[in-house]
Write a protein that holds these residues in place. Structure first.
Motif, mmCIF file in Angstrom:
data_model
loop_
_atom_site.group_PDB
_atom_site.id
_atom_site.type_symbol
_atom_site.label_atom_id
_atom_site.label_comp_id
_atom_site.label_asym_id
_atom_site.label_seq_id
_atom_site.Cartn_x
_atom_site.Cartn_y
_atom_site.Cartn_z
ATOM 1 N N ASP A 16 94.949 -1.668 28.063
ATOM 2 C CA ASP A 16 95.332 -3.081 28.032
ATOM 3 C C ASP A 16 94.914 -3.789 29.317
ATOM 4 O O ASP A 16 94.418 -4.925 29.297
ATOM 5 C CB ASP A 16 96.847 -3.229 27.848
ATOM 6 C CG ASP A 16 97.262 -3.197 26.385
ATOM 7 O OD1 ASP A 16 96.462 -3.628 25.541
ATOM 8 O OD2 ASP A 16 98.380 -2.746 26.107
ATOM 9 N N GLU A 17 95.114 -3.110 30.437
ATOM 10 C CA GLU A 17 94.748 -3.703 31.721
ATOM 11 C C GLU A 17 93.238 -3.907 31.826
ATOM 12 O O GLU A 17 92.772 -4.923 32.352
ATOM 13 C CB GLU A 17 95.242 -2.821 32.864
ATOM 14 C CG GLU A 17 96.750 -2.822 33.035
ATOM 15 C CD GLU A 17 97.190 -1.964 34.209
ATOM 16 O OE1 GLU A 17 96.311 -1.460 34.943
ATOM 17 O OE2 GLU A 17 98.416 -1.798 34.392
ATOM 18 N N ILE A 18 92.475 -2.947 31.325
ATOM 19 C CA ILE A 18 91.017 -3.077 31.350
ATOM 20 C C ILE A 18 90.579 -4.281 30.529
ATOM 21 O O ILE A 18 89.714 -5.066 30.940
ATOM 22 C CB ILE A 18 90.344 -1.797 30.828
ATOM 23 C CG1 ILE A 18 90.446 -0.672 31.866
ATOM 24 C CG2 ILE A 18 88.881 -2.056 30.466
ATOM 25 C CD1 ILE A 18 89.639 -0.930 33.136
ATOM 26 N N VAL A 19 91.176 -4.440 29.356
ATOM 27 C CA VAL A 19 90.829 -5.577 28.510
ATOM 28 C C VAL A 19 91.120 -6.883 29.240
ATOM 29 O O VAL A 19 90.309 -7.818 29.216
ATOM 30 C CB VAL A 19 91.594 -5.531 27.172
ATOM 31 C CG1 VAL A 19 91.316 -6.797 26.362
ATOM 32 C CG2 VAL A 19 91.187 -4.303 26.368
ATOM 33 N N GLN A 20 92.267 -6.956 29.912
ATOM 34 C CA GLN A 20 92.610 -8.163 30.657
ATOM 35 C C GLN A 20 91.601 -8.416 31.775
ATOM 36 O O GLN A 20 91.219 -9.556 32.035
ATOM 37 C CB GLN A 20 94.015 -8.042 31.231
ATOM 38 C CG GLN A 20 95.125 -8.100 30.198
ATOM 39 C CD GLN A 20 95.103 -9.415 29.417
ATOM 40 O OE1 GLN A 20 94.820 -9.454 28.226
ATOM 41 N NE2 GLN A 20 95.368 -10.509 30.114
ATOM 42 N N GLU A 21 91.182 -7.350 32.440
ATOM 43 C CA GLU A 21 90.216 -7.496 33.531
ATOM 44 C C GLU A 21 88.866 -7.982 32.998
ATOM 45 O O GLU A 21 88.201 -8.811 33.636
ATOM 46 C CB GLU A 21 90.046 -6.159 34.260
ATOM 47 C CG GLU A 21 91.280 -5.744 35.065
ATOM 48 C CD GLU A 21 91.120 -4.370 35.691
ATOM 49 O OE1 GLU A 21 89.996 -3.818 35.636
ATOM 50 O OE2 GLU A 21 92.110 -3.851 36.232
ATOM 51 N N VAL A 22 88.464 -7.448 31.853
ATOM 52 C CA VAL A 22 87.198 -7.871 31.261
ATOM 53 C C VAL A 22 87.274 -9.343 30.855
ATOM 54 O O VAL A 22 86.356 -10.125 31.129
ATOM 55 C CB VAL A 22 86.838 -7.001 30.044
ATOM 56 C CG1 VAL A 22 85.637 -7.583 29.296
ATOM 57 C CG2 VAL A 22 86.542 -5.568 30.480
ATOM 58 N N LEU A 31 87.424 -4.069 22.486
ATOM 59 C CA LEU A 31 87.458 -3.614 23.874
ATOM 60 C C LEU A 31 88.574 -2.596 24.096
ATOM 61 O O LEU A 31 88.413 -1.632 24.848
ATOM 62 C CB LEU A 31 87.631 -4.812 24.810
ATOM 63 C CG LEU A 31 86.461 -5.790 24.847
ATOM 64 C CD1 LEU A 31 86.811 -7.001 25.697
ATOM 65 C CD2 LEU A 31 85.198 -5.113 25.372
ATOM 66 N N PHE A 32 89.710 -2.809 23.447
ATOM 67 C CA PHE A 32 90.817 -1.853 23.568
ATOM 68 C C PHE A 32 90.400 -0.497 23.013
ATOM 69 O O PHE A 32 90.676 0.555 23.608
ATOM 70 C CB PHE A 32 92.049 -2.386 22.838
ATOM 71 C CG PHE A 32 93.244 -1.477 22.932
ATOM 72 C CD1 PHE A 32 94.067 -1.502 24.054
ATOM 73 C CD2 PHE A 32 93.552 -0.593 21.905
ATOM 74 C CE1 PHE A 32 95.168 -0.660 24.144
ATOM 75 C CE2 PHE A 32 94.643 0.246 21.987
ATOM 76 C CZ PHE A 32 95.461 0.213 23.118
ATOM 77 N N LYS A 33 89.722 -0.514 21.873
ATOM 78 C CA LYS A 33 89.256 0.736 21.266
ATOM 79 C C LYS A 33 88.284 1.452 22.188
ATOM 80 O O LYS A 33 88.367 2.682 22.368
ATOM 81 C CB LYS A 33 88.588 0.431 19.926
ATOM 82 C CG LYS A 33 88.002 1.649 19.224
ATOM 83 C CD LYS A 33 87.330 1.237 17.926
ATOM 84 C CE LYS A 33 86.684 2.432 17.235
ATOM 85 N NZ LYS A 33 86.010 2.015 15.970
ATOM 86 N N ILE A 34 87.371 0.713 22.787
ATOM 87 C CA ILE A 34 86.400 1.304 23.706
ATOM 88 C C ILE A 34 87.112 1.913 24.913
ATOM 89 O O ILE A 34 86.788 3.037 25.351
ATOM 90 C CB ILE A 34 85.386 0.245 24.170
ATOM 91 C CG1 ILE A 34 84.459 -0.154 23.014
ATOM 92 C CG2 ILE A 34 84.568 0.748 25.363
ATOM 93 C CD1 ILE A 34 83.543 0.938 22.528
ATOM 94 N N ALA A 35 88.078 1.197 25.462
ATOM 95 C CA ALA A 35 88.809 1.691 26.631
ATOM 96 C C ALA A 35 89.580 2.965 26.294
ATOM 97 O O ALA A 35 89.632 3.909 27.092
ATOM 98 C CB ALA A 35 89.755 0.613 27.158
ATOM 99 N N ARG A 36 90.176 3.010 25.122
ATOM 100 C CA ARG A 36 90.912 4.206 24.708
ATOM 101 C C ARG A 36 89.960 5.375 24.509
ATOM 102 O O ARG A 36 90.288 6.514 24.872
ATOM 103 C CB ARG A 36 91.674 3.915 23.410
ATOM 104 C CG ARG A 36 92.834 2.967 23.570
ATOM 105 C CD ARG A 36 94.014 3.625 24.275
ATOM 106 N NE ARG A 36 94.687 4.538 23.375
ATOM 107 C CZ ARG A 36 95.088 5.765 23.674
ATOM 108 N NH1 ARG A 36 94.830 6.265 24.877
ATOM 109 N NH2 ARG A 36 95.716 6.524 22.794
ATOM 110 N N ARG A 37 88.791 5.117 23.942
ATOM 111 C CA ARG A 37 87.811 6.188 23.731
ATOM 112 C C ARG A 37 87.300 6.756 25.043
ATOM 113 O O ARG A 37 86.840 7.898 25.090
ATOM 114 C CB ARG A 37 86.643 5.666 22.911
ATOM 115 C CG ARG A 37 86.935 5.556 21.428
ATOM 116 C CD ARG A 37 85.742 5.058 20.658
ATOM 117 N NE ARG A 37 84.543 5.850 20.904
ATOM 118 C CZ ARG A 37 83.357 5.574 20.397
ATOM 119 N NH1 ARG A 37 83.205 4.516 19.610
ATOM 120 N NH2 ARG A 37 82.313 6.325 20.650
ATOM 121 N N SER A 38 87.389 5.976 26.103
ATOM 122 C CA SER A 38 86.939 6.475 27.405
ATOM 123 C C SER A 38 87.976 7.390 28.047
ATOM 124 O O SER A 38 87.734 7.952 29.115
ATOM 125 C CB SER A 38 86.637 5.303 28.344
ATOM 126 O OG SER A 38 87.831 4.698 28.805
#
Length: 203
Positions: A57-63, A42-49
């Motif tokens: 990191d925050e997105i991963v926590q939210e997910v 998920l971290f990799k996906i968020a960074r790619r976006s």
């Protein structure tokens, strides 16, 4: 004292999958395993976006928070779709919401469509997800079996070397190389099955 290979008996027995086990929010061990599996992806996906590390990191926590909130009601139905599709929908929505919030802070005009980057993410998600799950499953199996057993699989199955060459190098019979490679494939597929990805875990 049991050998490392003995530890794999639990992964080959009939048992609840990881996705089923984490429906019990008190199952700490399963949630730790869930975190190890999905957080890097998920971290990799968020960074790619396009998000910086702290926002990713925050997105991963939210997910994770959303998954913990909704997993009890989630029903595994392989005819309608797998867990990865459900996780993708949650993740993409969180990313879109974050992008829109950021853009509104710059311009009072709200976005009227999803950013193009997410079209690519939608297309790439399944392929990247399967690759990540397979790699994670292989790492898990490798940590639990004898080095020679893994070498048979790695050299013969992944690197496509002749069993006769491997047998000579390792000081074992050709048949033993085949057996070790075959059993390791089975263990990896069993591990993938634990993540609800058994049919896509192609080696």
């Amino acid at each position: 004292m049991p050998k490392p290979d003995d530890d794999l008996r639990s992964s080959q027995r009939t048992h609840a999958s990881l996705i089923q086990r984490v429906r019990d929010l008190t199952d700490t061990a399963s949630w730790v395993e869930f975190d190890r599996l999905y957080r890097p992806f998920l971290f990799k996906i968020a960074r790619r976006s396009g998000l910086p590390p702290e926002d990713a990191d925050e997105i991963v926590q939210e997910v994770f928070a959303k998954v913990a909130q909704a997993i009890v009601e989630f029903q595994l139905d392989h005819e309608r779709g797998r867990f990865r599709g459900w996780l993708k929908a949650i993740t993409v929505r969180k990313l879109i919401d974050r992008r829109r919030a950021r853009d509104r802070s710059v311009s009072p005009v709200a976005m009227t469509s999803d950013p193009p980057v997410f079209d690519s993410l939608e297309e790439d998600w399944d392929r990247e997800y399967r690759r990540h799950v397979l790699n994670h499953a292989m790492e898990q199996v490798r940590s639990r079996i004898e080095p020679k057993t893994w070498t048979c699989f790695e050299e013969h199955t992944l690197r496509r070397r002749r069993a006769e060459e491997i047998a000579t190098e390792l000081g074992m019979t050709v048949n033993a190389v085949y057996v070790n490679a075959f059993r390791t494939i089975g263990r990896i597929r069993a591990q993938c099955q634990d993540y609800e990805e058994e049919k896509e875990c192609e080696i």
